[in-house]
Write a protein that holds these residues in place. Structure first.
Motif, PDB file in Angstrom:
ATOM      1  N   LEU A 109      11.202  66.373  51.129  1.00  0.00           N
ATOM      2  CA  LEU A 109      12.578  66.768  51.492  1.00  0.00           C
ATOM      3  C   LEU A 109      12.727  66.919  53.006  1.00  0.00           C
ATOM      4  O   LEU A 109      13.802  66.682  53.556  1.00  0.00           O
ATOM      5  CB  LEU A 109      12.945  68.082  50.801  1.00  0.00           C
ATOM      6  N   ARG A 150      13.841  69.019  42.798  1.00  0.00           N
ATOM      7  CA  ARG A 150      14.974  69.415  43.644  1.00  0.00           C
ATOM      8  C   ARG A 150      15.526  68.256  44.460  1.00  0.00           C
ATOM      9  O   ARG A 150      14.816  67.687  45.277  1.00  0.00           O
ATOM     10  CB  ARG A 150      14.519  70.484  44.672  1.00  0.00           C
ATOM     11  N   GLU A 151      16.775  67.944  44.249  1.00  0.00           N
ATOM     12  CA  GLU A 151      17.529  67.020  45.115  1.00  0.00           C
ATOM     13  C   GLU A 151      16.728  65.803  45.551  1.00  0.00           C
ATOM     14  O   GLU A 151      16.790  65.404  46.708  1.00  0.00           O
ATOM     15  CB  GLU A 151      18.034  67.748  46.372  1.00  0.00           C
ATOM     16  N   ARG A 180      17.378  78.640  56.397  1.00  0.00           N
ATOM     17  CA  ARG A 180      18.483  78.726  55.430  1.00  0.00           C
ATOM     18  C   ARG A 180      19.850  78.666  56.119  1.00  0.00           C
ATOM     19  O   ARG A 180      20.713  79.533  55.905  1.00  0.00           O
ATOM     20  CB  ARG A 180      18.352  79.997  54.581  1.00  0.00           C
ATOM     21  N   CYS A 181      20.010  77.668  56.993  1.00  0.00           N
ATOM     22  CA  CYS A 181      21.284  77.403  57.675  1.00  0.00           C
ATOM     23  C   CYS A 181      21.727  78.519  58.635  1.00  0.00           C
ATOM     24  O   CYS A 181      22.868  78.516  59.093  1.00  0.00           O
ATOM     25  CB  CYS A 181      22.416  77.120  56.675  1.00  0.00           C
ATOM     26  N   GLY A 205      15.287  64.585  52.748  1.00  0.00           N
ATOM     27  CA  GLY A 205      16.249  65.476  52.099  1.00  0.00           C
ATOM     28  C   GLY A 205      17.603  65.481  52.809  1.00  0.00           C
ATOM     29  O   GLY A 205      17.710  65.138  53.983  1.00  0.00           O
ATOM     30  N   ASP A 206      18.622  65.887  52.071  1.00  0.00           N
ATOM     31  CA  ASP A 206      19.982  66.001  52.609  1.00  0.00           C
ATOM     32  C   ASP A 206      20.065  67.283  53.452  1.00  0.00           C
ATOM     33  O   ASP A 206      19.869  68.376  52.913  1.00  0.00           O
ATOM     34  CB  ASP A 206      20.963  66.073  51.426  1.00  0.00           C
ATOM     35  N   ALA A 229      22.432  69.021  54.385  1.00  0.00           N
ATOM     36  CA  ALA A 229      23.389  69.990  53.843  1.00  0.00           C
ATOM     37  C   ALA A 229      22.721  70.841  52.752  1.00  0.00           C
ATOM     38  O   ALA A 229      23.119  71.969  52.521  1.00  0.00           O
ATOM     39  CB  ALA A 229      24.605  69.259  53.273  1.00  0.00           C
ATOM     40  N   VAL A 230      21.713  70.286  52.089  1.00  0.00           N
ATOM     41  CA  VAL A 230      21.036  71.012  51.016  1.00  0.00           C
ATOM     42  C   VAL A 230      19.792  71.740  51.550  1.00  0.00           C
ATOM     43  O   VAL A 230      19.561  72.906  51.239  1.00  0.00           O
ATOM     44  CB  VAL A 230      20.633  70.051  49.874  1.00  0.00           C
ATOM     45  N   THR A 231      19.012  71.043  52.390  1.00  0.00           N
ATOM     46  CA  THR A 231      17.765  71.660  52.868  1.00  0.00           C
ATOM     47  C   THR A 231      18.028  72.675  53.971  1.00  0.00           C
ATOM     48  O   THR A 231      17.199  73.555  54.212  1.00  0.00           O
ATOM     49  CB  THR A 231      16.790  70.594  53.433  1.00  0.00           C
ATOM     50  N   GLY A 232      19.162  72.548  54.662  1.00  0.00           N
ATOM     51  CA  GLY A 232      19.438  73.437  55.790  1.00  0.00           C
ATOM     52  C   GLY A 232      18.622  73.076  57.023  1.00  0.00           C
ATOM     53  O   GLY A 232      18.563  73.843  57.984  1.00  0.00           O
ATOM     54  N   LYS A 284      15.290  80.951  46.692  1.00  0.00           N
ATOM     55  CA  LYS A 284      15.415  80.765  45.248  1.00  0.00           C
ATOM     56  C   LYS A 284      14.852  81.949  44.449  1.00  0.00           C
ATOM     57  O   LYS A 284      15.192  82.148  43.299  1.00  0.00           O
ATOM     58  CB  LYS A 284      14.680  79.479  44.843  1.00  0.00           C
TER      59      LYS A 284
END
Lengths: 344, 344
Positions: free
Chosen positions: B238, B342-343, B112-113, B242-243, B245-248, B63
């Motif tokens: 998270l 966040r999310e 980060r994925c 957390g999701d 797909a969002v948190t990686g 970020k």
């Protein structure tokens, strides 16, 4: 030392190193005390001050060349020895940091006849301990009078250390012969960064804290860099022919691991059949004792020692031209021979 | 943003982060260019700028909160945004360094994925790349006008980072219950060092380079530290709910790995049967989804989010009391909510 006739002998390198070690030890110990207790134990283990678990020890902790250079750098500027102590602490911390991390990268399991920190405590903790030493080095120097600008010099040397280590790691994947082979000149550039930068920085930081003019500071930096390359070359010679009882490393270890050390690269750079035979032997991963004999036969040992001697002569000449303060000059002059004539 | 009626809306956090990223990116890129090419590639990979091998990429690169805080710190002191750029570069480099080394220590294979640097390039090279980023951070800051004294603050934060990471690693071997268990207060002290110190340092360094008086600089440091703890707590929430797909990161990953995160520690700190049931589940290494439900049932999620909110309120109150320059105040106020909502 004063003889019966009242003539003062120049101090020996062992005396110089001992004086500086005694001077710096309390400040170095106090700095390490500021670390997280677990990180501090790993640091103390690396310095030879304790065993795993924290029990006191007196294990060999290195020669302390860098701290001595920092102290002598301050004295070369005409300042009291104590002025160089923050620089001495900083460079010893950086040296310890680099050994911790390099041993991980190089997979070296033994350091000074004991398990390396990563073997004794684990890879992750050893990475962390190195980071802690690194941060502490910067903090120590930055807090010293005049340390704010000195930090620029330290961080530049740190950058050189990383660059030199990167080149050294990349040498491993290069071939033993052909146009892609590592040339002795490339090796020297690597060694100047990996080993020379911190020795030069030690002298320069001490001089800087001692209030030296820029010409003396930069000149001492160059002297240290030359000495560092000579020192690394001699280390390479010892890595092949040194006595394991003295070096703390297995005999022919560097050859068995296929390391691209200076004597080997000099031997391979020759035109004769001995160089070709050596290359074939190394490519085949042949017997290390046989390879050591081939390096010697191809002139690698002789060329390496000649290069080290030339560097030492140049360093001493440059040192004399800088006209450091008298006492420091004699003590500084004692070190090059000590560093390069070790057990050879 | 200006509406049709001519009223200026406060900037959103996304706009603030984007403005700062655009401002800092050239200097950050130029700094990374100064690294050894191989080390620089690993750094660029970590920032999401390239693939393994060097092909350009636009992968998610974080970020950029720390660089924004540094820029806003300078503006809070009434200085132009550009004044904070060397601080912004330094803290982003330190952040990247700490992620590289922490992923090695924590055995985290994904960041980060994408594969973490140590998985993509090897452990040794990742250690080296972290060291290179660390040295570059110090060098960048030390070279800035006023950077000499700023380095003391950065190196203190680096020391905190190491101490926090050491505590976090040692938490792993502590039991889930009994007097030796990790208490939420201990966790907060760890998180303030591991996460808060660099956020506080970012604000403080920016302010320092911007010529702020010591009271503003220190005050902003405290604000950043509180935000850092809040941020870490939300990250922990998270990490459990957390999701992916969002948190990686994999769902319930932190619970499966038995990490001592804040919601879990809050849940275990309660007196009821839900806490005892959770402790038994964690000791047995039971199902992660079941453990997540038990943490929630024991009030861990609620307590964690309440703690984060309290910290954010305190941070914003302290920020207002410091009376930063007007534009910076509004932009700074946009960040806490963004970081902690966040999310969720």
């Amino acid at each position: 030392m004063t003889t019966a006739a009242g003539v003062t002998d120049p101090p020996t390198a062992v005396e110089v190193l001992e004086r500086c070690r005694t001077l710096v030890r309390p400040a170095l110990g106090a700095a390490v005390e500021r670390l997280h207790p677990w990180v501090g134990e790993m640091a103390a283990y690396a310095f030879g001050w304790c065993e795993v678990g924290g029990a006191p020890a007196e294990a060999p902790g290195g020669k302390g060349v860098r701290q001595a250079l920092a102290v002598l750098g301050a004295e070369a500027a005409g300042a009291p020895a104590a002025t160089g102590v923050p620089a001495a602490v900083a460079v010893e911390l950086v040296h310890a940091f680099s050994l911790l991390h390099d041993d991980i990268m190089d997979g070296d399991a033994t350091r000074r006849c004991r398990p390396a920190v990563w073997r004794a405590y684990g890879t992750g903790p050893a990475v962390l301990a190195g980071d802690g030493l690194f941060a502490l080095a910067v903090e120590t120097l930055a807090a010293a009078p005049g340390g704010g600008t000195a930090v620029r010099r330290l961080s530049a040397a740190l950058g050189d250390l990383v660059t030199g280590q990167a080149d050294d790691l990349l040498f491993a994947s290069r071939p033993w012969r052909g146009p892609q082979r590592v040339r002795p000149g490339e090796y020297r550039a690597m060694a100047e960064r990996k080993t020379g930068a911190l020795l030069g920085c030690a002298l320069a930081l001490g001089a800087h804290l001692g209030g030296a003019p820029e010409a003396l500071t930069s000149g001492l930096d160059r002297v240290g860099r030359r000495l560092g390359v000579a020192f690394q070359i001699v280390d390479d010679v010892l890595g092949i022919w040194g006595d394991p009882a003295v070096t703390g490393k297995p005999v022919h270890g560097d050859l068995r691991e296929g390391k691209k050390t200076f004597p080997v690269l000099c031997a391979l750079d020759g035109p004769g059949p001995a160089a070709r035979r050596l290359a074939a032997l190394l490519e085949a991963g042949g017997d290390a004792a046989e390879a050591a004999a081939a390096v010697r036969q191809a002139g690698g040992r002789r060329a390496a020692l000649a290069a080290a001697r030339t560097l030492v002569v140049a360093a001493v000449d440059e040192l004399d031209a800088l006209e450091p303060a008298t006492g420091a000059a004699a003590e500084l002059r004692s070190l090059p021979g000590y560093l390069t004539d070790r057990e050879l």
